[in-house]
Design a protein around this motif. Sequence first.
Motif, PDB file in Angstrom:
ATOM      1  N   VAL A   1       4.168  -0.993   3.547  1.00  0.00           N
ATOM      2  CA  VAL A   1       3.393   0.400   3.423  1.00  0.00           C
ATOM      3  C   VAL A   1       4.308   1.283   3.218  1.00  0.00           C
ATOM      4  O   VAL A   1       5.397   1.635   4.138  1.00  0.00           O
ATOM      5  N   VAL A   2       4.244   2.383   2.071  1.00  0.00           N
ATOM      6  CA  VAL A   2       4.953   3.556   2.036  1.00  0.00           C
ATOM      7  C   VAL A   2       3.992   4.752   2.435  1.00  0.00           C
ATOM      8  O   VAL A   2       2.851   4.696   1.760  1.00  0.00           O
ATOM      9  N   LEU A   3       4.745   5.489   3.407  1.00  0.00           N
ATOM     10  CA  LEU A   3       4.017   6.820   3.640  1.00  0.00           C
ATOM     11  C   LEU A   3       4.920   7.757   3.136  1.00  0.00           C
ATOM     12  O   LEU A   3       5.852   8.529   3.625  1.00  0.00           O
ATOM     13  N   ASP A   4       4.780   8.340   1.771  1.00  0.00           N
ATOM     14  CA  ASP A   4       5.546   9.155   1.144  1.00  0.00           C
ATOM     15  C   ASP A   4       5.158  10.634   1.458  1.00  0.00           C
ATOM     16  O   ASP A   4       3.960  11.185   1.365  1.00  0.00           O
ATOM     17  N   GLU A   5       6.167  11.327   1.894  1.00  0.00           N
ATOM     18  CA  GLU A   5       6.132  12.670   2.502  1.00  0.00           C
ATOM     19  C   GLU A   5       5.333  13.025   3.707  1.00  0.00           C
ATOM     20  O   GLU A   5       5.075  14.012   3.817  1.00  0.00           O
ATOM     21  N   LEU A   6       5.405  11.929   4.415  1.00  0.00           N
ATOM     22  CA  LEU A   6       4.592  11.973   5.932  1.00  0.00           C
ATOM     23  C   LEU A   6       5.267  12.878   6.474  1.00  0.00           C
ATOM     24  O   LEU A   6       4.811  13.850   7.691  1.00  0.00           O
ATOM     25  N   THR A   7       6.536  13.228   6.545  1.00  0.00           N
ATOM     26  CA  THR A   7       7.537  13.914   7.680  1.00  0.00           C
ATOM     27  C   THR A   7       6.828  15.219   7.654  1.00  0.00           C
ATOM     28  O   THR A   7       6.895  15.838   8.685  1.00  0.00           O
TER      29      THR A   7
ATOM     30  N   GLY B   1       0.851  -1.068  -0.083  1.00  0.00           N
ATOM     31  CA  GLY B   1      -0.065  -0.160   0.090  1.00  0.00           C
ATOM     32  C   GLY B   1       0.818   1.433   0.021  1.00  0.00           C
ATOM     33  O   GLY B   1       1.668   1.426   0.663  1.00  0.00           O
ATOM     34  N   VAL B   2       0.397   2.222  -0.831  1.00  0.00           N
ATOM     35  CA  VAL B   2       1.244   3.533  -0.824  1.00  0.00           C
ATOM     36  C   VAL B   2       0.045   4.666  -0.640  1.00  0.00           C
ATOM     37  O   VAL B   2      -0.845   4.733  -1.151  1.00  0.00           O
ATOM     38  N   VAL B   3       0.782   5.459   0.423  1.00  0.00           N
ATOM     39  CA  VAL B   3      -0.208   6.873   0.563  1.00  0.00           C
ATOM     40  C   VAL B   3       0.786   8.045   0.574  1.00  0.00           C
ATOM     41  O   VAL B   3       1.800   8.011   1.111  1.00  0.00           O
ATOM     42  N   GLN B   4       0.450   8.767  -0.551  1.00  0.00           N
ATOM     43  CA  GLN B   4       1.366   9.917  -0.828  1.00  0.00           C
ATOM     44  C   GLN B   4       0.537  11.198   0.006  1.00  0.00           C
ATOM     45  O   GLN B   4      -0.662  11.678  -0.422  1.00  0.00           O
ATOM     46  N   PHE B   5       1.277  11.836   1.147  1.00  0.00           N
ATOM     47  CA  PHE B   5       0.842  13.048   1.630  1.00  0.00           C
ATOM     48  C   PHE B   5       1.252  14.154   0.734  1.00  0.00           C
ATOM     49  O   PHE B   5       2.472  14.069   0.150  1.00  0.00           O
TER      50      PHE B   5
END
Length: 200
Positions: free
Chosen positions: A128-134, A65-69
């Motif tokens: 799970v990738v949480l892209d740009e979560l920081t 799963g990938v979620v791009q913030f």
Amino acid sequence: MTLDEERNARHAARMARKKALIDSRIAEANLDTGVLLVLTGNGKGKSSSAFGMVARAIGHGMKVGVVQFIKSRTDTGEEALLGRHCEWHVMGDGFTWDTQNREGDTRKAEEAWAIASRMLADPAYELVVLDELTYCLSYGYLDKARVLADLESRPDMQHVVVTGRAAAKELLEIADTVSVIENDKHAYNAGIRAQKGVEW
């Protein structure tokens, strides 16, 4: 013995010592568990590295799963290819300097976290990738304690990759692997705009 033979013998001995050291370290690493990776720093390649892991996991038949913030582009090469093989959500309205709307960015971050937290609670997701979560933590769009708690309480064998600049100290502390990517040189500084296939 000739000079080349001496060099070859020294090299073989050095490599034998190195192999023994590496083999012993590999033997000591005998745990199987999910890992939390944080890819941070000001350099190019954080998301690219994460998407490389997505490709690797898909190649092994893993559920991803990938979620791009923050990000809002839906025409990227990575989504066009990898999004056909995993669950992929582009949840932002654009970078914060473009939106200039804290309330809107917070709302979008909350919507993205609802999807991310669902994935983090489901052992079927192996990566799970949480892209740009920081950024969402740095700017206070998400409750840091809740995010950290969800990351720490995820299923035992689930791997998570978090990307973005200026990762919070608390996130770095709970991570298993942290890579800080820095620029020595970047084409953008020479006036070269983002290129298809390289940046998107």
